[in-house]
Motif scaffolding. Structure first.
Motif, PDB file in Angstrom:
ATOM      1  N   SER A 106       4.381  -1.334  -8.458  1.00 60.35           N
ATOM      2  CA  SER A 106       4.266  -1.461  -7.000  1.00 60.35           C
ATOM      3  C   SER A 106       4.645  -2.869  -6.574  1.00 60.35           C
ATOM      4  N   LEU A 107       4.076  -3.870  -7.251  1.00 54.18           N
ATOM      5  CA  LEU A 107       4.343  -5.262  -6.904  1.00 54.18           C
ATOM      6  C   LEU A 107       5.786  -5.647  -7.212  1.00 54.18           C
ATOM      7  N   GLY A 108       6.296  -5.214  -8.364  1.00 56.78           N
ATOM      8  CA  GLY A 108       7.650  -5.557  -8.755  1.00 56.78           C
ATOM      9  C   GLY A 108       8.710  -4.911  -7.877  1.00 56.78           C
ATOM     10  N   THR A 109       8.558  -3.611  -7.618  1.00 56.16           N
ATOM     11  CA  THR A 109       9.528  -2.899  -6.780  1.00 56.16           C
ATOM     12  C   THR A 109       9.457  -3.395  -5.343  1.00 56.16           C
ATOM     13  N   ASN A 110       8.242  -3.681  -4.873  1.00 56.72           N
ATOM     14  CA  ASN A 110       8.090  -4.226  -3.524  1.00 56.72           C
ATOM     15  C   ASN A 110       8.746  -5.598  -3.418  1.00 56.72           C
ATOM     16  N   LYS A 111       8.587  -6.417  -4.445  1.00 57.53           N
ATOM     17  CA  LYS A 111       9.187  -7.747  -4.417  1.00 57.53           C
ATOM     18  C   LYS A 111      10.708  -7.642  -4.337  1.00 57.53           C
ATOM     19  N   PHE A 112      11.283  -6.666  -5.027  1.00 58.68           N
ATOM     20  CA  PHE A 112      12.729  -6.453  -4.990  1.00 58.68           C
ATOM     21  C   PHE A 112      13.200  -6.093  -3.578  1.00 58.68           C
ATOM     22  N   SER A 113      12.572  -5.072  -2.995  1.00 60.98           N
ATOM     23  CA  SER A 113      12.998  -4.615  -1.665  1.00 60.98           C
ATOM     24  C   SER A 113      12.644  -5.634  -0.582  1.00 60.98           C
ATOM     25  N   PRO A 153       0.814  -1.227   0.000  1.00 59.57           N
ATOM     26  CA  PRO A 153       0.000   0.000   0.000  1.00 59.57           C
ATOM     27  C   PRO A 153       0.842   1.269   0.000  1.00 59.57           C
ATOM     28  N   ALA A 154       2.046   1.211   0.595  1.00 59.47           N
ATOM     29  CA  ALA A 154       2.921   2.393   0.628  1.00 59.47           C
ATOM     30  C   ALA A 154       3.291   2.822  -0.786  1.00 59.47           C
ATOM     31  N   TYR A 155       3.570   1.858  -1.642  1.00 57.81           N
ATOM     32  CA  TYR A 155       3.880   2.181  -3.040  1.00 57.81           C
ATOM     33  C   TYR A 155       2.677   2.770  -3.756  1.00 57.81           C
ATOM     34  N   PHE A 156       1.508   2.203  -3.490  1.00 51.29           N
ATOM     35  CA  PHE A 156       0.290   2.735  -4.108  1.00 51.29           C
ATOM     36  C   PHE A 156       0.022   4.171  -3.656  1.00 51.29           C
ATOM     37  N   MET A 157       0.314   4.439  -2.386  1.00 53.97           N
ATOM     38  CA  MET A 157       0.031   5.768  -1.815  1.00 53.97           C
ATOM     39  C   MET A 157       0.860   6.879  -2.458  1.00 53.97           C
ATOM     40  N   ILE A 158       2.038   6.534  -2.983  1.00 51.00           N
ATOM     41  CA  ILE A 158       2.850   7.585  -3.629  1.00 51.00           C
ATOM     42  C   ILE A 158       2.623   7.602  -5.147  1.00 51.00           C
ATOM     43  N   GLY A 159       1.644   6.810  -5.596  1.00 48.82           N
ATOM     44  CA  GLY A 159       1.242   6.885  -6.996  1.00 48.82           C
ATOM     45  C   GLY A 159       1.863   5.884  -7.947  1.00 48.82           C
ATOM     46  N   PHE A 160       2.451   4.815  -7.432  1.00 45.65           N
ATOM     47  CA  PHE A 160       3.025   3.791  -8.303  1.00 45.65           C
ATOM     48  C   PHE A 160       1.920   3.014  -9.016  1.00 45.65           C
ATOM     49  N   PRO A 161       2.089   2.699 -10.316  1.00 47.53           N
ATOM     50  CA  PRO A 161       1.166   1.795 -11.010  1.00 47.53           C
ATOM     51  C   PRO A 161       1.226   0.403 -10.361  1.00 47.53           C
ATOM     52  N   ALA A 162       0.191  -0.399 -10.536  1.00 52.85           N
ATOM     53  CA  ALA A 162       0.076  -1.692  -9.853  1.00 52.85           C
ATOM     54  C   ALA A 162       1.275  -2.613 -10.088  1.00 52.85           C
ATOM     55  N   HIS A 163       1.653  -2.839 -11.342  1.00 58.14           N
ATOM     56  CA  HIS A 163       2.739  -3.774 -11.623  1.00 58.14           C
ATOM     57  C   HIS A 163       4.083  -3.287 -11.085  1.00 58.14           C
ATOM     58  N   LEU A 176      10.602 -12.507  -8.222  1.00 66.01           N
ATOM     59  CA  LEU A 176      11.433 -11.330  -8.468  1.00 66.01           C
ATOM     60  C   LEU A 176      12.069 -11.394  -9.856  1.00 66.01           C
ATOM     61  N   ALA A 177      12.533 -12.576 -10.239  1.00 63.73           N
ATOM     62  CA  ALA A 177      13.165 -12.742 -11.551  1.00 63.73           C
ATOM     63  C   ALA A 177      12.190 -12.395 -12.675  1.00 63.73           C
ATOM     64  N   VAL A 178      10.925 -12.798 -12.492  1.00 65.79           N
ATOM     65  CA  VAL A 178       9.902 -12.512 -13.505  1.00 65.79           C
ATOM     66  C   VAL A 178       9.683 -11.004 -13.626  1.00 65.79           C
ATOM     67  N   PHE A 179       9.564 -10.323 -12.479  1.00 70.70           N
ATOM     68  CA  PHE A 179       9.365  -8.866 -12.492  1.00 70.70           C
ATOM     69  C   PHE A 179      10.573  -8.149 -13.091  1.00 70.70           C
ATOM     70  N   ALA A 180      11.777  -8.627 -12.765  1.00 70.26           N
ATOM     71  CA  ALA A 180      12.995  -7.986 -13.265  1.00 70.26           C
ATOM     72  C   ALA A 180      13.104  -8.123 -14.782  1.00 70.26           C
ATOM     73  N   ILE A 181      12.831  -9.317 -15.268  1.00 72.89           N
ATOM     74  CA  ILE A 181      12.884  -9.552 -16.708  1.00 72.89           C
ATOM     75  C   ILE A 181      11.844  -8.705 -17.441  1.00 72.89           C
TER      76      ILE A 181
END
Length: 258
Positions: A49-56, A37-47, A196-201
């Motif tokens: 948000s999920l990809g960057t969150n998965k990385f961190s 939700p933190a990513y969504f709150m600053i305006g990140f698109p859904a994918h 994570l690999a899927v999101f990165a690719i």
């Protein structure tokens, strides 16, 4: 200038959310309730948000998994059998989600999470003592099936994976919450890296935001896992119950908006 200041505030907000998320997740799972939700709150698109969150989040999971392993709260003889099934399950789930709408799972998972949280609250003795009696052919087979299912679920849908892993390991092997959390982190790490690999690719990770948040998630994970190892089930159990029910409530809320 204003844009630069705005970016700094967003990064600071994500770092704070990341620390808290990893702190909670390293103890009992469910950190995604805070970080996504933190990513969504600053305006990140859904994918993104999920990809960057998965990385961190994977950086935080790696930290807590290492902390539990160093303290002797993981079982290598079990994990060397279960982890390949987790990997295969996660790869299969990630592939299938590209074909089937994962939203159909929401009502089922919501009910299961509610049941896990309520059962853990009512059954006071669950996970309080380590009743592990050793590795047997039976518990390895059951554990392997469970590992595949959880890997598949994490790749296919995800919410509540940490709660299900901890609860399942307690029921299958008789672990206490600390030992279950340690082994769950190792399993969660494998399935997390696969996704994570899927999101990165796919190029769905925004590293400018993800790297600072990852650093704070590493710190949060270290603090949380050390606290969990030191204080044991008395701190993990209540957070586990709250986060299990919290994920279920979030899913109920999302269903009401549909």
């Amino acid at each position: 200038m204003l844009a630069g200041v705005d970016m700094i505030y967003k990064i600071l907000f994500l770092c704070l959310a990341g620390f808290l998320s990893a702190f909670v997740d390293s103890i009992a799972g469910g950190g995604g309730l805070i970080s996504v939700p933190a990513y969504f709150m600053i305006g990140f698109p859904a994918h993104y948000s999920l990809g960057t969150n998965k990385f961190s989040a994977t950086c935080g999971t790696l930290t807590s998994a290492l902390s539990f392993a160093k303290s002797g709260k993981t079982d290598k003889d079990i994990l060397k059998v279960l982890l390949p099934f987790t990997l295969i399950g996660s790869m299969t789930g990630t592939y299938i989600v590209m074909i089937i709408n994962s939203e159909v799972l929401k009502p089922i998972i919501m009910a299961m999470l509610m049941a896990v949280g309520i059962y853990s609250f009512v059954a006071k003795s669950v996970g309080q003592e380590d009743n592990f009696v050793g590795v047997t052919k039976k518990n390895l087979i059951i554990g392997s099936v469970f590992a595949f299912i959880m890997g598949f679920y994490d790749g296919f849908f995800g919410p509540g994976t940490g709660s299900f892993l901890i609860f399942g390991l307690i029921k299958i092997y008789g672990f206490d919450f600390v030992r279950a959390s340690g082994n769950a982190k190792a399993m969660n790490l494998v399935s997390g890296f696969t996704a994570l690999a899927v999101f990165a690719i796919s190029g769905k990770i925004y590293y400018l935001m993800g790297i600072p948040m990852a650093i704070f998630m590493i710190v949060g994970a270290r603090v949380g896992s050390r606290l969990a190892i030191k204080n044991g089930s008395k701190i993990i159990r209540p957070i586990f119950i709250v986060m299990s029910l919290g994920v279920a409530v979030k899913m109920i809320y999302e269903l009401t908006l549909m």
